[in-house]
Scaffold this active site. Structure first.
Site, PDB file in Angstrom:
ATOM      1  N   THR A 106       0.715  -1.230  -0.017  1.00 28.77           N
ATOM      2  CA  THR A 106       0.159   0.010  -0.155  1.00 28.77           C
ATOM      3  C   THR A 106       0.857   1.073  -0.026  1.00 28.77           C
ATOM      4  OG1 THR A 106      -1.734  -1.121   0.979  1.00 28.77           O
ATOM      5  CG2 THR A 106      -1.644   1.239   1.166  1.00 28.77           C
ATOM      6  N   ASN A 120      -5.858  -8.980  -8.676  1.00 28.96           N
ATOM      7  CA  ASN A 120      -5.950  -9.708  -7.353  1.00 28.96           C
ATOM      8  C   ASN A 120      -7.379 -10.540  -7.046  1.00 28.96           C
ATOM      9  OD1 ASN A 120      -6.594  -6.866  -6.832  1.00 28.96           O
ATOM     10  ND2 ASN A 120      -7.173  -7.701  -4.928  1.00 28.96           N
ATOM     11  N   GLN A 159       0.348  -9.490  -6.886  1.00 29.84           N
ATOM     12  CA  GLN A 159      -0.114 -10.964  -7.400  1.00 29.84           C
ATOM     13  C   GLN A 159       0.844 -11.624  -8.349  1.00 29.84           C
ATOM     14  OE1 GLN A 159      -2.031 -12.729  -5.485  1.00 29.84           O
ATOM     15  NE2 GLN A 159      -2.767 -10.951  -4.021  1.00 29.84           N
ATOM     16  N   SER A 214       4.688  -7.086  -2.346  1.00 27.69           N
ATOM     17  CA  SER A 214       4.388  -7.101  -0.564  1.00 27.69           C
ATOM     18  C   SER A 214       5.061  -8.265  -0.246  1.00 27.69           C
ATOM     19  CB  SER A 214       3.058  -7.110  -0.629  1.00 27.69           C
ATOM     20  OG  SER A 214       2.764  -7.404   0.849  1.00 27.69           O
ATOM     21  N   ALA A 215       5.748  -8.320   0.989  1.00 26.56           N
ATOM     22  CA  ALA A 215       6.596  -9.741   1.421  1.00 26.56           C
ATOM     23  C   ALA A 215       5.434 -10.637   1.649  1.00 26.56           C
ATOM     24  CB  ALA A 215       7.354  -9.181   2.668  1.00 26.56           C
ATOM     25  N   HIS A 216       4.380 -10.463   2.428  1.00 31.21           N
ATOM     26  CA  HIS A 216       3.358 -11.202   3.106  1.00 31.21           C
ATOM     27  C   HIS A 216       2.711 -11.905   2.075  1.00 31.21           C
ATOM     28  CE1 HIS A 216      -0.679  -9.441   3.306  1.00 31.21           C
ATOM     29  NE2 HIS A 216       0.051  -8.387   2.878  1.00 31.21           N
ATOM     30  N   THR A 221      13.375   4.533  10.381  1.00 35.35           N
ATOM     31  CA  THR A 221      14.260   3.528  10.500  1.00 35.35           C
ATOM     32  C   THR A 221      13.744   2.217   9.939  1.00 35.35           C
ATOM     33  OG1 THR A 221      14.844   4.675  12.693  1.00 35.35           O
ATOM     34  CG2 THR A 221      15.217   2.311  12.470  1.00 35.35           C
ATOM     35  N   CYS A 252      -8.755  -6.703   1.654  1.00 32.78           N
ATOM     36  CA  CYS A 252      -8.695  -5.205   2.012  1.00 32.78           C
ATOM     37  C   CYS A 252     -10.016  -4.387   2.076  1.00 32.78           C
ATOM     38  CB  CYS A 252      -7.580  -4.390   0.978  1.00 32.78           C
ATOM     39  SG  CYS A 252      -6.075  -5.256   1.003  1.00 32.78           S
TER      40      CYS A 252
END
Length: 390
Positions: free
Chosen positions: A77, A163, A191, A211-213, A249, A340
């Site tokens: 996002t 998606n 996707q 996106s990692a997840h 960070t 989402c």
């Protein structure tokens, strides 16, 4: 009751390689590699080394030319928002310095909300936004994009894989249309990664979001690929991390897990696609044999113009929420489209853009496969589904 998870397009279980990579960073105490990657002492340098190693690995997996084309974010996002707003502002300023005015952005109606909702923000910043037309499968053709382009178009954003229904776009051809008009091209590739062959350099895109997840990595970590010399104004300012493109960070533990997951997903992509495409085809055939089921898109056996890991159908006479909860009671996890937007009772905006009637779209069910999906899960889902819709 064993749980069967078939909602991998929403999120995926943490992969073994990501968990292993992150394990040292999850320990308590000062002996763990907990450092701030921007500190000059040894603990900080250790974190910085891990961060840059992860950046190198991700850049190679994506096909980027240089590691510094990889910007780590809090998720897709943020990556989508940063790309749409940051590139539009940067491109407008570059054109202003050349004496050119106007600022027109093109996207599609089937985008994820992270892109679609940028339209309002872009308009507040003085940009005009319009939409390239899509067909009944949700696909935007190069010809349709060409028709939406104008002399003042400076940015195009069209996703690589939808998606909700799995439609695959011709990203290379769409990027070529944008570049012909001196516009930048961004692709939401969330996707696509690990599901279809995807190389940012070969496709010719200026920016891409990941996106990692969605590929077995941790939540809260994403990647924005930003091609060298692409005009860009950062949304997050402060300490100047990520070469000043995204201050804050860095989540070193999450980024290390992200890199491991992306490498694994890309390495296993061909085998994953072959395995899940066969399951997708079988699932469509078995579901669509039921009189109450209508395929959201027409997918032929072996069709590579749709993602291998997504099967979407509409159930006549039953709302998505009811079917999802009934299946959940039987230990089956699926969704009604984008997770989402799961709290919305409105039919999918993707199906609406595809021309699917509202009463049919309200019964959308999306089944999506992942690394830990097994062949037996399909039989279990079909059995539970037949109980629910009987």
């Amino acid at each position: 009751m064993d749980r069967i998870y078939l909602d991998n397009a929403a999120t995926t279980p943490l992969s073994a390689c990501a968990a292993q990579a992150m394990a040292p960073y999850m320990q308590a105490g000062v002996q763990a590699p907990f450092g701030n990657a921007n500190s000059l002492h040894g603990v900080g340098r250790e974190a910085f080394s891990a961060l840059e190693d992860a950046r190198m690995r991700v850049s190679r997996a994506l096909g980027a030319s240089r590691p510094d084309e990889v910007v780590f974010t809090s998720g897709a996002t943020e990556a989508d928002n940063a790309a749409l707003l940051g590139m539009a502002l940067g491109q407008r300023e570059r054109r202003r310095l050349k004496g050119r005015t106007g600022g027109h952005v093109v996207m599609s109606r089937v985008e994820h909300d992270a892109v679609l909702h940028c339209a309002a923000a872009l308009k507040r910043l003085g940009f005009e936004v319009s939409f390239a037309e899509n067909d009944a499968a949700g696909r935007v053709s190069p010809e349709a994009l060409e028709a939406a382009m104008r002399d003042d178009t400076l940015l195009v954003s069209i996703m690589a894989v939808n998606n909700e229904v799995g439609t695959v776009m011709d990203t290379a051809a769409l990027a070529a249309v944008a570049h012909k008009h001196d516009a930048l091209f961004h692709v939401d590739a969330v996707q696509a990664l690990g599901k279809i062959a995807f190389d940012v350099r070969a496709l010719g895109v200026d920016a891409a979001s990941f996106s990692a997840h969605k590929v077995g990595g941790p939540k809260g970590v994403g990647v924005l690929y930003l091609k060298t010399r692409t005009p860009f104004e950062p949304l997050l300012v402060g300490g100047g991390q990520e070469r000043g493109l995204r201050s804050g960070t860095q989540n070193v533990a999450g980024i290390v897990g992200c890199a491991a997951a992306i490498e694994h997903a890309v390495r296993e992509q061909a085998a994953f696609a072959q395995r899940t495409r066969a399951w997708r085809d079988e699932l469509y055939e078995r579901l669509c044999a039921h009189p109450s089921v209508h395929a959201a898109v027409e997918v032929a056996r072996g069709d590579e113009s749709f993602a291998p890991h997504i099967a979407s159908v509409c159930v006549r006479g039953m709302e998505s929420q009811t079917a999802i909860l009934q299946l959940d009671m039987r230990g089956i996890c699926v969704s009604g489209g984008s997770a989402c937007s799961s709290n919305s009772l409105d039919p999918s905006h993707v199906l609406a853009a595809m021309g699917v009637p509202r009463n049919l779209a309200q019964g959308l069910l999306r089944v999506s496969f992942g690394e830990y999906t097994e062949r037996a899960h399909i039989d279990a889902f079909i059995s539970a589904f037949e109980e629910v819709v009987s």
